[in-house]
Design a protein around this motif. Structure first.
Motif, PDB file in Angstrom:
ATOM      1  N   GLN A  13      31.525  35.532 -31.492  1.00 27.11           N
ATOM      2  CA  GLN A  13      32.401  34.891 -32.349  1.00 27.11           C
ATOM      3  C   GLN A  13      34.426  35.024 -32.147  1.00 27.11           C
ATOM      4  O   GLN A  13      34.956  34.659 -31.899  1.00 27.11           O
ATOM      5  N   SER A  14      34.247  35.928 -31.942  1.00 26.78           N
ATOM      6  CA  SER A  14      35.795  36.818 -32.062  1.00 26.78           C
ATOM      7  C   SER A  14      36.187  37.571 -30.182  1.00 26.78           C
ATOM      8  O   SER A  14      37.370  37.203 -29.994  1.00 26.78           O
ATOM      9  N   MET A  15      35.735  37.892 -29.461  1.00 26.44           N
ATOM     10  CA  MET A  15      35.772  37.896 -27.964  1.00 26.44           C
ATOM     11  C   MET A  15      34.993  37.233 -27.592  1.00 26.44           C
ATOM     12  O   MET A  15      34.549  37.941 -26.192  1.00 26.44           O
ATOM     13  N   TRP A  16      36.201  36.033 -27.255  1.00 25.83           N
ATOM     14  CA  TRP A  16      35.923  35.021 -26.081  1.00 25.83           C
ATOM     15  C   TRP A  16      35.962  36.297 -24.720  1.00 25.83           C
ATOM     16  O   TRP A  16      34.990  36.106 -23.907  1.00 25.83           O
ATOM     17  N   GLY A  17      37.417  36.732 -24.623  1.00 24.01           N
ATOM     18  CA  GLY A  17      38.128  37.264 -23.123  1.00 24.01           C
ATOM     19  C   GLY A  17      36.898  38.273 -23.079  1.00 24.01           C
ATOM     20  O   GLY A  17      36.477  38.394 -21.620  1.00 24.01           O
ATOM     21  N   PRO A  18      36.446  39.121 -23.702  1.00 20.91           N
ATOM     22  CA  PRO A  18      35.908  40.413 -22.830  1.00 20.91           C
ATOM     23  C   PRO A  18      34.248  39.899 -22.741  1.00 20.91           C
ATOM     24  O   PRO A  18      33.060  39.846 -21.589  1.00 20.91           O
ATOM     25  N   MET A  19      33.790  38.350 -23.107  1.00 16.16           N
ATOM     26  CA  MET A  19      32.216  38.070 -23.322  1.00 16.16           C
ATOM     27  C   MET A  19      32.091  37.307 -21.777  1.00 16.16           C
ATOM     28  O   MET A  19      31.572  37.539 -21.258  1.00 16.16           O
TER      29      MET A  19
END
Lengths: 317, 306
Positions: free
Chosen positions: B268-274
């Protein structure tokens, strides 16, 4: 099922590019019983591993097995319960809508693109690869997750619609639209039937078209009277394979909804519900009964297809 | 005379070439007015772009700071951010390469098992004569159509009683038992096209069936084996359901399970790393696809394999 085993591989064999020769019989073939069975030994083991679970699953479908206590025979109770289970009916509906919307669309797109590509364009290999790549990725968790964000509230789809001043719906969280995003995902993977269509179109002898154009037949007429009948076995083969694959969808629904089949069970695919019943609620008997219902549904649809195919599938020899 | 003949010969060659092209692509090869051809290319390019856009967007997003991802429709990152990969790599219990290695273990054993057991079975079906061959072959084709979920519950029970839960054995062992009928069928098709004289010659030279298979037939089957290997790689690498069922221990997760865990905990918070880890997870497939396109496309055209 027996009809299936006879015919569908025939259709596949018609496409064979690697095969070609007929099996040669007679003296030159090795006739050594023992070594034949020896070569099949791993396969025999595998068949044990298929046939025993096959019948065990049939038996379990009539029990209330929960993995921890002995199974009790309960007759048709599981099957009766299924028809009073609103979530099961919902999961059937989801699977049917998904299949009957996405399979025809993706087959139509696949055929259309294959026809255009078959016109001997330059760069055919590149186009073919670009269109085919998504079908290798479509089932992967990464792509389903990506889809979730593409169609999310602030995703690029709504961003794109916003350019035209359209306020897009909440694709993923609105029960009315959640399934349609997965239908789009399935259509996106039209590449694999397309490659099969292309292989089939290549085998239509060009002299038919030459003769037809001498007779003054239009493009559309040539398509209807030459192409369509000659590739009908391939259409049929693709249809069967896509139907069977689509009835068994799991990953898309699971990942899209975080395992729940939500929102409001709108992406509760049949196999997702089967998984929930069997492996989170441990109702193994019920799950087995569900698996057998699915097997029957697939068998019925395949049989209908085979009967209907007599009227539209054309076999050259 | 010689001067006159030369152009004529050229013309003939050209004609022959043209005819060859026509043979390769039925209907009219490379014809239509330039305008028509152009519009065809335009349509194909636009469709192709739409097909690739989600993938390109994924890759580009993996290089954007999380805040930018949904604010920019454009593919070229305004602010390059490579930390997504670093963050994503260490966000779970184990660094991401552990999951990559886990997947690789399952994949390698599956490939070896599939190739070996399916080639053995295919050789028996394609080139040997024994009682029941036709019946077994029909049975094999029958399993091609059997939905896996019918066998699911009993197989799960067997594996759990063998104590195989939380190991890779349920994911690997079936591949050593030629349970993937598609690959048998593919190899049967391929082996039938090889001349029977090869077997006869080997037999006269004193080869037993196994040596004939290993030394004569198998080396000729490299294209079919390559197809099997690539398809096994892609389907095993993508496989989600089997690992979901059999692997509970987070340290043993394969890549798809790790990705899902990532989404549940951080997504939910870490779009980039995902997105960065998503790129890492599909990169091997794209790599194999580029390397093995020819085999893949021939393979799918042969059997209709997905």
């Amino acid at each position: 099922m027996s009809v299936l085993t006879k015919q569908a591989p025939g259709a596949a064999a018609a496409l064979a590019t690697a095969g070609g020769g007929k099996p040669r019989r007679g003296s030159s073939r090795r006739t050594n019983q023992r070594s034949g069975y020896l070569f099949l030994l791993p396969w025999f083991l595998g068949m044990l591993f298929t046939i025993i679970p096959f019948f065990a699953s049939l038996y379990l479908a009539f029990t209330d097995y929960n993995l921890f206590t002995e199974p009790n025979f309960v007759g048709l109770a599981n099957f009766q319960a299924m028809f009073e289970d609103p979530r099961l009916l919902q999961s059937l509906k989801v699977t049917f809508v998904y299949t009957f919307v996405s399979v025809p669309i993706s087959l139509a797109v696949a055929l259309l693109i294959a026809l255009v590509l078959n016109r001997g364009l330059q760069g055919l290999a590149i186009y073919r690869s670009v269109y085919y790549l998504p079908s290798l990725l479509g089932g992967s968790v990464a792509i389903v997750m990506l889809w979730r964000y593409i169609f999310g509230n602030d995703g690029i789809v709504n961003g794109f619609l916003g350019i035209f001043g359209i306020q897009g719906p909440a694709w993923v969280t609105d029960p009315e639209f959640a399934l349609s995003t997965l239908i789009v995902l399935n259509v996106w993977t039209f590449g694999s039937p397309m490659v099969i269509f292309l292989a089939g179109l290549r085998q239509v002898p060009s002299m038919y078209y030459e003769a037809a154009s001498i007779d003054g037949a239009s493009r559309w007429r040539q398509f209807r009277s030459i192409t369509l009948p000659l590739i009908s076995p391939i259409i049929f083969f693709n249809l069967i394979m896509q139907l069977i694959g689509s009835f068994q969808t799991f990953t898309q629904g699971y990942v899209m909804s975080g395992g729940t089949g939500g929102p409001a069970d709108s992406t509760l695919f049949y196999n997702l519900y089967l998984y929930q019943k069997g492996f989170t609620e441990f109702e193994m008997g019920y799950a087995s009964a569900m698996a057998w219902l699915l097997l029957m549904i697939i068998a019925i649809f395949t049989a209908i297809n085979f009967i209907a195919s007599k009227f539209w599938v054309f076999y050259d020899n | 005379m010689a001067l006159l003949e030369l152009p004529a010969q050229h013309k003939q060659d050209k004609k022959r070439k043209q005819r060859k092209q026509e043979k390769n692509s039925p209907e009219d090869a490379l014809t239509g007015t330039p305008a028509k051809r152009f519009s065809r290319h335009l349509i194909l390019c636009l469709v192709g772009l739409a097909m690739l856009y989600p993938l390109l967007w994924l890759i580009s997003s993996s290089f954007k700071p999380s805040n930018d991802i949904f604010r920019q429709l454009g593919l070229w990152p305004e602010n390059w951010d490579f930390s997504n990969y670093e963050q994503g790599w260490t966000a779970l219990n184990q660094p991401f390469h552990v999951y990559l290695i886990n997947s690789l273990i399952v994949v390698v054993f599956s490939i070896v098992g599939n190739i070996f057991s399916c080639a053995l079975a295919a050789y028996a079906f394609a080139r040997m004569e024994f009682t029941g061959r036709k019946l077994f072959f029909a049975l094999m084709l029958g399993t091609l159509m059997l939905p896996g979920h019918v066998l699911l519950v009993p197989q799960y029970i067997i594996f759990s009683q063998l104590g195989w839960l939380d190991t890779y054995l349920p994911l690997i062992v079936p591949n050593f038992m030629a349970t993937n009928a598609f690959f048998i069928f593919l190899m049967v098709q391929f082996m039938k096209a090889l001349p029977q004289e090869l077997d006869d010659a080997a037999q006269i030279d004193g080869c037993g069936p196994f040596r004939t298979f290993l030394r004569v037939i198998l080396p000729l089957c490299v294209p079919a084996m390559a197809t099997t290997a690539i398809f096994t790689f892609i389907s095993t690498w993508n496989e989600f359901f089997g690992p979901l069922l059999y692997i509970q221990n987070q340290d043993l997760y394969t890549v798809p399970l790790a990705l899902r865990a990532f989404m549940d905990s951080e997504g939910q918070s870490m779009w980039g790393p995902m997105f960065a880890m998503s790129v890492v997870s599909i990169a091997p497939i794209i790599g194999f696809f580029i390397a093995g396109q020819k085999y893949l496309i021939n393979g799918i055209a042969t059997t209709g394999l997905k």
